[in-house]
Structures are given as structure tokens and as C-alpha cells.
Design a protein around this motif. Structure first.
Motif, short mmCIF file in Angstrom:
data_model
loop_
_atom_site.label_atom_id
_atom_site.label_comp_id
_atom_site.label_asym_id
_atom_site.label_seq_id
_atom_site.Cartn_x
_atom_site.Cartn_y
_atom_site.Cartn_z
N LYS A 1 7.22 -5.91 -4.78
CA LYS A 1 6.58 -5.92 -6.09
C LYS A 1 5.78 -4.64 -6.22
O LYS A 1 5.02 -4.28 -5.31
CB LYS A 1 5.66 -7.13 -6.24
N VAL A 2 5.96 -3.92 -7.34
CA VAL A 2 5.27 -2.65 -7.52
C VAL A 2 4.28 -2.75 -8.68
O VAL A 2 4.36 -3.64 -9.52
CB VAL A 2 6.27 -1.49 -7.77
N ALA A 3 3.35 -1.80 -8.71
CA ALA A 3 2.25 -1.86 -9.68
C ALA A 3 2.61 -1.32 -11.06
O ALA A 3 1.87 -1.54 -12.01
CB ALA A 3 1.05 -1.09 -9.13
N SER A 4 3.74 -0.62 -11.19
CA SER A 4 4.08 0.00 -12.46
C SER A 4 4.22 -1.05 -13.56
O SER A 4 4.70 -2.17 -13.32
CB SER A 4 5.38 0.80 -12.34
N GLU A 5 3.84 -0.68 -14.77
CA GLU A 5 3.83 -1.61 -15.89
C GLU A 5 5.22 -2.16 -16.20
O GLU A 5 5.37 -3.31 -16.58
CB GLU A 5 3.23 -0.92 -17.12
N THR B 1 4.31 4.85 -7.68
CA THR B 1 3.70 3.56 -7.98
C THR B 1 3.52 2.80 -6.67
O THR B 1 4.34 2.93 -5.76
CB THR B 1 4.56 2.75 -8.99
N ARG B 2 2.46 2.05 -6.58
CA ARG B 2 2.10 1.41 -5.31
C ARG B 2 2.83 0.09 -5.11
O ARG B 2 3.04 -0.68 -6.05
CB ARG B 2 0.58 1.18 -5.27
N VAL B 3 3.25 -0.17 -3.87
CA VAL B 3 3.81 -1.47 -3.50
C VAL B 3 2.64 -2.44 -3.33
O VAL B 3 1.75 -2.21 -2.50
CB VAL B 3 4.62 -1.38 -2.19
N VAL B 4 2.63 -3.52 -4.11
CA VAL B 4 1.51 -4.46 -4.05
C VAL B 4 1.86 -5.73 -3.30
O VAL B 4 0.97 -6.52 -2.97
CB VAL B 4 1.01 -4.80 -5.48
N GLY C 1 0.80 -1.22 0.00
CA GLY C 1 0.00 0.00 0.00
C GLY C 1 0.83 1.26 0.00
O GLY C 1 0.33 2.34 -0.36
N ASP C 2 2.10 1.17 0.41
CA ASP C 2 2.98 2.33 0.35
C ASP C 2 3.27 2.68 -1.11
O ASP C 2 3.11 1.85 -2.01
CB ASP C 2 4.31 2.05 1.07
N GLU C 3 3.72 3.90 -1.32
CA GLU C 3 4.10 4.33 -2.66
C GLU C 3 5.61 4.55 -2.77
O GLU C 3 6.23 5.07 -1.84
CB GLU C 3 3.36 5.61 -3.06
N VAL C 4 6.17 4.13 -3.89
CA VAL C 4 7.56 4.41 -4.20
C VAL C 4 7.58 5.09 -5.57
O VAL C 4 6.55 5.21 -6.22
CB VAL C 4 8.41 3.11 -4.24
N ILE C 5 8.76 5.56 -5.98
CA ILE C 5 8.88 6.26 -7.26
C ILE C 5 9.33 5.29 -8.34
O ILE C 5 10.29 4.54 -8.15
CB ILE C 5 9.86 7.43 -7.16
N GLY C 6 8.63 5.30 -9.47
CA GLY C 6 9.00 4.46 -10.60
C GLY C 6 10.01 5.14 -11.51
O GLY C 6 10.35 6.31 -11.32
N GLN C 7 10.48 4.41 -12.52
CA GLN C 7 11.47 4.96 -13.45
C GLN C 7 10.94 6.19 -14.18
O GLN C 7 11.70 7.08 -14.57
CB GLN C 7 11.87 3.87 -14.46
N ASN C 8 9.63 6.29 -14.35
CA ASN C 8 9.03 7.44 -15.03
C ASN C 8 8.92 8.66 -14.14
O ASN C 8 8.40 9.71 -14.57
CB ASN C 8 7.64 7.08 -15.59
N GLY C 9 9.39 8.57 -12.90
CA GLY C 9 9.38 9.71 -11.98
C GLY C 9 8.09 9.87 -11.21
O GLY C 9 7.96 10.78 -10.38
#
Length: 394
Positions: free
Chosen positions: A354-358, A52-55, A41-49
Motif C-alpha cells: 500500500k502506497v501513500a500516493s493519492e 511515494t512512501r510504502v505505508v 517506509g521505503d519509497e517507490v515511484i508513483g504514476q506521476n513520476g
């Protein structure tokens, strides 16, 4: 692996494989955090800046630590089976071929490889003595906004050009444009303050006698007052703020101590403060730049020079004589390569997220994008196209 009736099933524990030490830095919308503290449920930053949510999170216990080093001087620690999105020499050839043939979907060829696979090939391509693996560079990061008392451009000028060891705040600049910008910012934000000329170079940010100077008071709260040049730093609330505020901060720093070579293609920043040099690298990397710090011993003290490779749309300066000298780059965009991989000889408690980013990427040490694709999917890809449709069971 169980094969039955032409269907292959890969089974294993969720989160098997890839991991980083729990002390590793992972960037969040509020700035840097630690892998140890991340939960579902926490959020981290993806490569796109973007956030993205930690799933899912998967503790991995103690595992041997490997250190991955890069051309910009940064490094990341991880497990041997941790996965990296890279461009190999072959991938780059494929991308060039696509461009020659009019392939215009904008995607570059890439590979996802484990540390073990990277080691098998080696980081240098012997035939042409080039680095074999290029990693992606993070886009400009969007952090949450934090309230700032001192305008970020003015703060950049104060850090670069300010004299803070006296009673008040003094700017030392012979550029009329810089002084005019500071005067405009001060008059716009502080009715009781003004910028007063002391001599051709020195200008005081002065207030009303007997009243607290809000700029000097804020510098005291940020622990920047009384700091000499080699002791300066960038406060965290400026380092981890909106992209607009960070760009303004950068322009103030660069208008003060930035330099553009005659060609207009090489831009550097210099300081005598090691902490400020590290903070500056942190700042520009968060804006999508590649930055490398170099040290030079002088008769007085160590000097630090940071070389910047910036995106073509990032304005590093406001000062016209510097801004107009910069030549936009049409090739050789920001590049970051793996230069060394070594087994550290120590074991540390590690964890996988594991993050939600594509693209399955999140930002770790030095704003380096790293992967979190599941190992089972990675194994399926390695087995070949007949296993391309894979069902995972945990």
C-alpha cells in the motif's frame, strides 16, 4: 458484510486480494527493485513520476499467477483479484462528452477493475474490434542523481556512433553539428583531451601521449570498451539518473541512430544490439514515452527498431536537421492498451503493498502504473452508492 441500522460494515484481513509475485519489478528512486525487498517506509515511484512512501506490506502466500500483456510488448504478472486503473470504452465516451460540454477540470473518466472483471468483459470490444481497456502511461520519472564522468550526450553519441574496438575511442559521424557538440563537451570536461579529425567521418577523442585517456578508461570501467555494435548497451548509472541526464543521453542516441519519417510524426531508433534495444526502451519509457520494439532479420544479423510515441514537450534530438523535422502531436497522445490476459497455470509467492500516493498507483514492469486500492473499498464501490461511505476494519 453486516448491515445494521442503515450502516454497512465490511470486515476482512488487511491487504486482502490484490498482489504481485515477489520477483516483480517495482521502480524506486534509485532504479528498479523487487517486490520481495520492499518494506514499510521505503519509497517507490508513483504514476506521476515522483517518489511515494510504502505505508503497508501484506504477504499473500502462493497464489495463481495471471499475465497481463500490453500493446507496447510489455507484460505484468499478478493475482486474479489485483486491481487495475483503466479507461474503458464507456469511460472514453464520458471524457469526450465532458470536453464537448466545456468540462475543463482536466480529469479523465476511469474505472478500477480486478483482473477477474477484465476477463469477464474480454479485452476486445467486438462491436468495433477495438481494444477495450487503456491503461495510464507513467509521467517522466525522477531518479536520484548518480555521478557521471562522461557527459550523457557524449555517451549517447559514443554508444550510437562510436567505434570502440580499437585502442582508443572514435566517433563516426558526418554531421558537423554532432562533431561540434562533442568537441565542446570534451574541451569543457577534459582539459587534456581533444577531438581530432581522422577523415570526413571519423574523429578520435585523443589525449596526451603516455597518459591515461579518462574517456577510454571510463568506458573500460563500464565494460563498454572493445564492444562491437551488436554488443553495446546503456550502463545502469545512465539509465537510472536524473531526468535531465537521461534526456541528454537520449538526444545523443537519437542524433546518432534516430530517424524521423517525412511526415515528422513517426520517430524510430535502430540498433543491431538486442541489449541496447531493450535498454533504449527502458530509457524512453522512463521519460514518459510509449515504445515498442520490432525485430527484422537481415543478411548479416537481426536488426531492432523501436517506435517511439513521445510527450509533446520532450525534445528527442539536438541535431537541427532531425529536430526541426519532428511535428508535435495535437491528438492521439501516448496510448497503451491491454491486449491479452492469461492464467499461467503456475502458483507463486505474492505480496501486496500500500502506497501513500493519492491515486494509489505505483510503477511496475515496463513502467506500467498498477493499483493498490484495498479490496474492501473496491467491494464497497461495487455494491453501489448507498455503500459509498465505508469504514474499514482490519
Amino acid at each position: 458484510i453486516v448491515e445494521e441500522g442503515g450502516v454497512a460494515t465490511l470486515s476482512g484481513y488487511a491487504g486482502t486480494g490484490k498482489a504481485q509475485p515477489i520477483s516483480s519489478t517495482v521502480y524506486t528512486p534509485n532504479g528498479p527493485g523487487h517486490m520481495e525487498d520492499l518494506s514499510v517506509g521505503d519509497e517507490v515511484i508513483g504514476q506521476n513520476g515522483k517518489p511515494t512512501r510504502v505505508v503497508a506490506t501484506y504477504p499473500q502466500g502462493e497464489k495463481p499467477v495471471y499475465k497481463i500483456e500490453f500493446t507496447d510488448g510489455t507484460s505484468v504478472k499478478c493475482s486474479k483479484d489485483h486491481l487495475w486503473k483503466v479507461e474503458t470504452c464507456n469511460d472514453r465516451n464520458v471524457t469526450r462528452s465532458r470536453k464537448r460540454n466545456g468540462y475543463k477540470n482536466g480529469k479523465r473518466a476511469c474505472s478500477v477493475l480486478s483482473v477477474e472483471e477484465l476477463l469477464e468483459q474480454g479485452v476486445r470490444k467486438e462491436s468495433r474490434n477495438r481494444w477495450r481497456y487503456r491503461v495510464p502511461v507513467a509521467n517522466c520519472v525522477e531518479f536520484e542523481e548518480a555521478e557521471l564522468v562522461i557527459d550523457p550526450y557524449l555517451m549517447g553519441i559514443i554508444i550510437s556512433e562510436g567505434s570502440l574496438t580499437g585502442r582508443g575511442t572514435r566517433i563516426c559521424s558526418g554531421d558537423e553539428f554532432v562533431v561540434s557538440e562533442c568537441e565542446s563537451i570534451v574541451s569543457r570536461n577534459f582539459e587534456e583531451l581533444s577531438v581530432n579529425q581522422v577523415d570526413n567521418v571519423q574523429h578520435d577523442i585523443s589525449g596526451v601521449a603516455g597518459k591515461t585517456n579518462p574517456v577510454t578508461e571510463q568506458l573500460r570501467k563500464l565494460d563498454l570498451d572493445k564492444r562491437r555494435s551488436h554488443e553495446k548497451f546503456i550502463p545502469n548509472k545512465y539509465l537510472y539518473n536524473t531526468s535531465g541526464n537521461r534526456k541528454s543521453l537520449l538526444q545523443g542516441l537519437m542524433d546518432g541512430d534516430g530517424y524521423v519519417e517525412k511526415s515528422g510524426q513517426h520517430v524510430t531508433y535502430s540498433t543491431s544490439s538486442k541489449q541496447l534495444a531493450d535498454d533504449f526502451c527502458e530509457l524512453v519509457r522512463s521519460l514518459g514515452c510509449v515504445a515498442k520494439k520490432n525485430e527484422k532479420e537481415t543478411t548479416h544479423r537481426t536488426s531492432y527498431q523501436i517506435t517511439i510515441n513521445q510527450p509533446s514537450d520532450l525534445q528527442l534530438f539536438r541535431l537541427p536537421r532531425k529536430k526541426n523535422r519532428v511535428v508535435g502531436k495535437t491528438k492521439y497522445s501516448q496510448r497503451k492498451y491491454i491486449t491479452n490476459i492469461e492464467k499461467t497455470g503456475v502458483k507463486k509467492e505474492q505480496k501486496c503493498i500500500k502506497v501513500a500516493s493519492e491515486d494509489s498507483l505505483y510503477l511496475t514492469e515496463g513502467y506500467t502504473p498498477t493499483h493498490n486500492t484495498t479490496t474492501l473499498r473496491h467491494i464497497a464501490r461495487k455494491l453501489g452508492p448507498e455503500f459509498s461511505e465505508t469504514y474499514m476494519m482490519a
